[in-house]
Design an enzyme around this catalytic site. Structure first.
Site, PDB file in Angstrom:
ATOM      1  N   GLY A 246       0.823  -1.206   0.000  1.00 23.17           N
ATOM      2  CA  GLY A 246       0.000   0.000   0.000  1.00 23.17           C
ATOM      3  C   GLY A 246       0.854   1.251   0.000  1.00 23.17           C
ATOM      4  O   GLY A 246       2.021   1.231  -0.408  1.00 23.17           O
ATOM      5  N   SER A 247       0.297   2.326   0.486  1.00 25.39           N
ATOM      6  CA  SER A 247       0.976   3.618   0.492  1.00 25.39           C
ATOM      7  C   SER A 247       2.028   3.671   1.598  1.00 25.39           C
ATOM      8  O   SER A 247       2.007   2.877   2.544  1.00 25.39           O
ATOM      9  CB  SER A 247      -0.033   4.743   0.718  1.00 25.39           C
ATOM     10  OG  SER A 247      -0.580   4.669   2.033  1.00 25.39           O
ATOM     11  N   GLY A 251       2.114   2.174   5.408  1.00 21.01           N
ATOM     12  CA  GLY A 251       3.242   1.387   5.884  1.00 21.01           C
ATOM     13  C   GLY A 251       3.781   1.844   7.217  1.00 21.01           C
ATOM     14  O   GLY A 251       4.180   1.028   8.059  1.00 21.01           O
ATOM     15  N   GLU A 268       5.648  -3.471   1.294  1.00 24.45           N
ATOM     16  CA  GLU A 268       5.782  -3.115  -0.123  1.00 24.45           C
ATOM     17  C   GLU A 268       4.982  -1.843  -0.329  1.00 24.45           C
ATOM     18  O   GLU A 268       3.774  -1.879  -0.532  1.00 24.45           O
ATOM     19  CB  GLU A 268       5.251  -4.243  -1.009  1.00 24.45           C
ATOM     20  CG  GLU A 268       5.972  -5.558  -0.855  1.00 24.45           C
ATOM     21  CD  GLU A 268       7.399  -5.516  -1.363  1.00 24.45           C
ATOM     22  OE1 GLU A 268       7.774  -4.510  -2.015  1.00 24.45           O
ATOM     23  OE2 GLU A 268       8.143  -6.472  -1.111  1.00 24.45           O
ATOM     24  N   CYS A 302       2.689   0.381  -8.374  1.00 24.54           N
ATOM     25  CA  CYS A 302       3.767   0.872  -7.512  1.00 24.54           C
ATOM     26  C   CYS A 302       5.062   1.000  -8.307  1.00 24.54           C
ATOM     27  O   CYS A 302       5.960   1.763  -7.934  1.00 24.54           O
ATOM     28  CB  CYS A 302       3.953  -0.032  -6.298  1.00 24.54           C
ATOM     29  SG  CYS A 302       4.161  -1.771  -6.702  1.00 24.54           S
TER      30      CYS A 302
END
Length: 536
Positions: A246-247, A251, A268, A302
């Site tokens: 995610g963002s 994170g 990630e 991403c």
């Protein structure tokens, strides 16, 4: 465009087990009695189906079942676990077209990318099957005579998997397939925008498990809000590992909460990926790499290409060719084989892109191409935009962020009048710009010079987890460990030796002799022993 769901058959949903109303929880059995959420397709804003979320009580039941399944699953020999994952890959091959179509319907990526995502799942199942016979430990020489020292890898437990909307199925498989051959069970919390793809995958895995007589709760699922179910997952000590995609903002939250309970994480997170284009670059390679990286998945990967760091001597040529190529991009219904770029995932994503464009202008940047929303009725649902090319500086605040949209920043380096030899020497400036962002996921350089290529790949070069030469930033293979550095989180998934994070390492020493020597030459208690032997 004028495409609507009414003129496109969706009979494949039934074949995947997707109904008009679906339960969002699975832990050996399907459940869900929480709030009902309506799933909307970004293709035209129409509803697809509804999903009933799990309650916190149901979450607890599912976690307990997943843990019980783990206790049994870890006793199954690893090659047998691999065989079951291989069969999962076979089932995915059988429904590749249908599952890919669901990904397209639910998320909006073009049909080729939807099926490509399912192919990633198939590939990682094949990889994991082979891995099931290669969970190697090391044997080390002991400093003590008649001793053997070695290490083993044991199953870890229930692995939490939090996936993002842009890869509704592949990210789960990267984790679940490898975790399964390692002897773990998984608890999957998909993004709330794309729960139907997760339900379909879980039903496929359930069928494979039942056919093989193993507890299907090794592949468990919880659909629910991040503020309730997601928060429980992060705090849950029954989950020794949480893999989250995610963002960067998300994170930080995951790392803080899981770290406080000394749990492990695979993070990630965001990417701000750049391609360095040098004067010697082969433009026939550069252009398609940039187009796929910047426009593929409508800039919602991403690994999407966000920045082009191009030498001033070729910048004007590259920008001209890019603008011409962008003008040929076919935007529209992602189910149409001729479409190159589909919709953004929500109307809010379109608004976020427009706000980012205003920030570019306010900071002194220039819009070179596109960026505007595409209007109804030709583009129904309000989710479509023209991809944007902008002249910018690396230090702009907006450039330092990851905008999840098809915005490409053009940043120059070097001198337009530099000689070929001087241009090669200017690679240090390009790398300083390249590394001058908080994120560090994927990177690429296009060059015909060995020195530039090797500099880019060296310890002084790209600071990203992925660094490519004459290949774009997007489209990583499953055989290599996937992940990045800095605010990207440092996690690694899929290939190489990333399997080790799904297991616990144990060092073992066996004394097969008749003495008890100590390490480091310590002779603890030797005087007392000597006195006893001497009769004193």
């Amino acid at each position: 465009m004028k495409a609507t769901l009414e003129n496109t058959a969706t009979d494949y949903l039934e074949s995947l087990g997707i109904e008009q109303q679906n339960l969002g929880g699975f832990g050996g059995e399907w459940m869900g009695s929480g709030p009902e959420t309506e799933v909307i397709t970004p293709i035209d804003g129409s509803p697809i189906a509804t999903v009933t979320q799990v309650t916190e009580e149901e979450y607890r039941h599912i976690v307990d079942r997943a843990h019980k399944a783990f206790l049994e699953w870890r006793t199954v020999p690893a090659p047998r676990r691999g065989e079951i994952v291989r069969q999962l890959g076979v089932k995915l091959r059988e429904v590749k077209k249908e599952l890919g179509a669901l990904v397209t319907l639910e998320m909006g990526k073009i049909a080729a990318e939807g099926e490509g995502e399912v192919q990633e799942m198939i590939d990682v199942c094949d990889f994991a099957c082979g891995l099931s016979r290669q969970l190697y430990g090391l044997t080390m020489p002991s400093e003590r005579p008649d001793h053997r020292m070695f290490e083993q890898w044991h199953p870890l437990g229930v692995v939490g998997v939090i996936s993002a909307f842009n890869f509704p199925v592949a990210v789960w498989s990267w984790n679940a397939a490898i975790a399964a051959v390692c002897g773990d069970s998984t608890l999957w919390k998909p993004a709330s925008k794309v729960p139907l793809s997760a339900i379909a995958c879980t039903k496929i895995a359930e069928g494979v498990c039942r056919e093989n007589g193993v507890d299907p709760a090794i592949f468990s699922l919880v659909v629910g809000k991040g503020s309730t179910v997601g928060d429980r997952l992060l705090h849950d000590r029954h989950l020794p590992l949480v893999s989250a995609t995610g963002s960067c903002r998300m994170g930080y939250r995951v790392a803080e909460v899981v770290g406080k309970r000394l749990g492990r994480t695979i993070l990630e997170l965001g990417g701000n990926n750049a391609i360095v284009v040098t004067p010697s670059a082969n433009m026939d390679l550069v252009l398609p790499a940039i187009l796929f990286g910047a426009v593929g998945t409508a800039g919602q990967r991403c690994t999407s290409t966000r920045r082009i760091i191009v030498h001033e001597s070729i910048k004007e040529e590259l920008v001209g060719r890019l603008c011409a190529a962008y003008g040929e991009i076919r935007i529209g219904d992602p189910r149409d084989p001729g479409t190159v770029m589909g919709p953004l995932v929500t109307r809010d994503a379109v608004s976020d892109m427009q706000q980012a464009i205003e920030r570019i202008k306010n900071e002194g940047g220039e819009i070179l191409y596109g960026g505007e929303p595409l209007e109804e009725p030709d583009y129904p649902g309000g989710h479509y935009v023209k991809p944007c090319i902008a002249a910018a500086k690396n230090e702009f605040e907006i450039v330092q962020e990851e905008t999840f949209a098809p915005i490409l920043y053009i940043i120059g380096y070097g001198s337009a009048s530099a000689s070929p030899k001087e241009a090669v020497a200017e690679i240090e400036e390009a790398l300083a710009l390249h590394n001058g962002v908080p994120q560090g996921l994927s990177s690429a350089i296009f060059t015909e010079h060995v020195r530039e290529a090797e500099y880019f790949l060296s310890h002084r070069g790209s600071d990203c987890g992925i660094a490519n030469v004459n290949i774009g930033t997007s489209g990583a293979e499953i055989g290599g460990a996937f992940g990045g550095e800095k605010e990207t989180g440092g996690g690694r998934e899929s290939g190489s030796d990333s399997w080790k994070v799904y297991m616990r390492r144990q060092t073992n020493t066996v004394n097969w002799g008749t003495e008890l020597p100590l390490a480091q030459g310590i002779t603890f208690g030797a005087t007392a022993k000597d006195d006893a032997e001497a009769g004193r």
